[in-house]
Motif scaffolding. Structure first.
Motif, PDB file in Angstrom:
ATOM      1  N   GLN A  25     -77.605  14.439 -44.248  1.00 39.13           N
ATOM      2  CA  GLN A  25     -78.347  16.015 -44.104  1.00 39.13           C
ATOM      3  C   GLN A  25     -78.004  16.645 -45.373  1.00 39.13           C
ATOM      4  N   GLU A  55     -85.294   8.480 -36.581  1.00 44.52           N
ATOM      5  CA  GLU A  55     -86.204   9.352 -37.379  1.00 44.52           C
ATOM      6  C   GLU A  55     -86.072   9.514 -38.908  1.00 44.52           C
ATOM      7  N   VAL A  88     -89.252  14.194 -40.575  1.00 44.71           N
ATOM      8  CA  VAL A  88     -89.814  14.592 -39.352  1.00 44.71           C
ATOM      9  C   VAL A  88     -88.721  14.725 -38.420  1.00 44.71           C
ATOM     10  N   SER A  89     -87.499  14.835 -39.031  1.00 43.33           N
ATOM     11  CA  SER A  89     -86.188  14.851 -38.185  1.00 43.33           C
ATOM     12  C   SER A  89     -86.296  16.115 -37.287  1.00 43.33           C
ATOM     13  N   SER A  90     -85.618  15.962 -36.108  1.00 46.04           N
ATOM     14  CA  SER A  90     -85.507  16.980 -35.214  1.00 46.04           C
ATOM     15  C   SER A  90     -84.049  17.458 -34.839  1.00 46.04           C
ATOM     16  N   ARG A  91     -83.224  16.880 -35.627  1.00 46.27           N
ATOM     17  CA  ARG A  91     -81.760  17.172 -35.457  1.00 46.27           C
ATOM     18  C   ARG A  91     -81.095  16.630 -36.880  1.00 46.27           C
ATOM     19  N   GLY A 114     -81.136  12.963 -38.141  1.00 40.80           N
ATOM     20  CA  GLY A 114     -82.080  12.282 -37.437  1.00 40.80           C
ATOM     21  C   GLY A 114     -81.680  11.753 -36.109  1.00 40.80           C
ATOM     22  N   ARG A 115     -82.734  11.848 -35.416  1.00 36.58           N
ATOM     23  CA  ARG A 115     -82.466  11.284 -33.841  1.00 36.58           C
ATOM     24  C   ARG A 115     -82.484   9.852 -33.822  1.00 36.58           C
ATOM     25  N   LYS A 142     -96.120   7.259 -33.014  1.00 34.74           N
ATOM     26  CA  LYS A 142     -95.449   7.985 -34.000  1.00 34.74           C
ATOM     27  C   LYS A 142     -94.520   7.270 -34.809  1.00 34.74           C
ATOM     28  N   TYR A 186     -91.103   8.913 -36.780  1.00 31.88           N
ATOM     29  CA  TYR A 186     -90.116   9.302 -35.639  1.00 31.88           C
ATOM     30  C   TYR A 186     -89.215   8.174 -35.184  1.00 31.88           C
ATOM     31  N   TYR A 187     -89.459   6.870 -35.725  1.00 33.92           N
ATOM     32  CA  TYR A 187     -88.569   5.839 -35.097  1.00 33.92           C
ATOM     33  C   TYR A 187     -88.166   4.695 -36.305  1.00 33.92           C
TER      34      TYR A 187
END
Length: 304
Positions: free
Chosen positions: A90, A169, A173-176, A179-180, A193, A196-197
């Motif tokens: 991060q 992710e 586009v990471s949501s946490r 990355g998730r 998407k 996202y993966y």
């Protein structure tokens, strides 16, 4: 004991065999029960489909070379390196993002290096080697072009399989934090998407590493200058991928390892030596002829 996994119906006419290796402790990485003696050092042995025909054998060779007791330290080291990189992902990504957005020069250079790993330059290089080999009747160039396509596809399919399993992710586009991860994600959602993966592992890094490995193995006289250039290019691609938000740094160790291994396997169709201990109980994936009055094929077996 052996567990028969499946039987593949293939033509079995005139399959050449080579004798098993001696008992010196060094054995070929070619599957134990089926020693296909294709000598791809000669262009006359190359067909247009050779690059595709060898891919299943590359996967078997990779499995037999990698899942062995003596490989445990390497696997543990790569796992530790990946785990440490995840811990720092991060803050590294945030610094890279600021750097990328603050300078047009950094943006342009990062975009260029990111492009170098996306597969198009690698296939273009394979086509160039193939063209030189065909028109100049250069055996080595023709072999190199074939092996480049082979390794890009063999390694790429493994990379894509892992991406579809891990579902991580991308930074952009990471949501946490970091990355998730969605293991075994819904495949329809994955394709709707993709960013996202599909972060882990890095296919860009793997493709670049595999390509450079094949070229260096076929042209060893280029190594004094190509090897440092390769390190520079791989590092540049890594920085570019981080700056553009396509990958985390922790996506790179496994990608580099896969690229190197598949590059070496493709560049050495004669087989890579594997040191085997006297008490080797490692699982082995093997191929063996399955010929009877009613069918001809190859049996795939797992021995452990």
């Amino acid at each position: 004991m052996g567990v028969v996994a499946s039987t593949l119906s293939v033509a079995a006419e005139n399959i050449p065999f080579k004798q098993p290796s001696d008992s010196s402790g060094v054995v070929s990485a070619t599957p134990d029960s089926l020693h296909l003696s294709f000598d791809l050092r000669k262009s006359s042995d190359l067909k247009w489909y050779t690059m595709f025909e060898r891919i299943p054998g590359d996967w078997v060779t990779y499995a037999n070379r990698s899942f062995r007791e003596e490989k445990i330290p390497e696997i543990a080291g790569m796992t530790a390196l990946t785990a440490f990189a995840i811990w720092t992902d991060q803050p590294v990504w945030e610094a890279s993002d600021r750097w990328y957005k603050s300078s047009k020069v950094v943006k342009d250079v990062s975009d260029f290096f990111e492009y170098l790993g996306d597969g198009k330059p690698q296939f273009g290089l394979a086509a160039a080697f193939g063209a030189v080999g065909f028109f100049a009747k250069d055996d080595r160039a023709l072999r190199t072009g074939s092996q480049l396509v082979e390794t890009i596809l063999a390694c790429g399919i493994v990379i894509q399989t892992l991406k579809h399993i891990t579902g991580r992710e991308s930074p952009l586009v990471s949501s946490r934090i970091n990355g998730r991860w969605v293991f075994f994600p819904n495949q329809l959602e994955y394709h709707r998407k993709v960013p996202y993966y599909d972060a882990f592992p890095s296919g860009h890094i793997a493709t670049a590493t595999a390509t450079l490995t094949v070229v260096m193995e076929n042209y060893p006289e280029w190594k004094p200058w190509l090897q440092p250039l390769s390190y520079f290019l791989i590092a540049g691609i890594g920085v570019g991928l981080s700056n553009t938000g396509i990958h985390w740094w922790s996506d790179f160790p496994l990608g580099i390892a896969l690229g190197y291994e598949f590059g070496m396997i493709a560049a050495h169709p004669e087989g890579l030596d594997v040191v085997k201990s006297d008490k080797d109980n490692s699982p082995k994936l093997t191929l063996s002829p399955d010929i009877s009055p009613i069918r001809q094929g190859v049996t795939v077996s797992l021995h452990f």
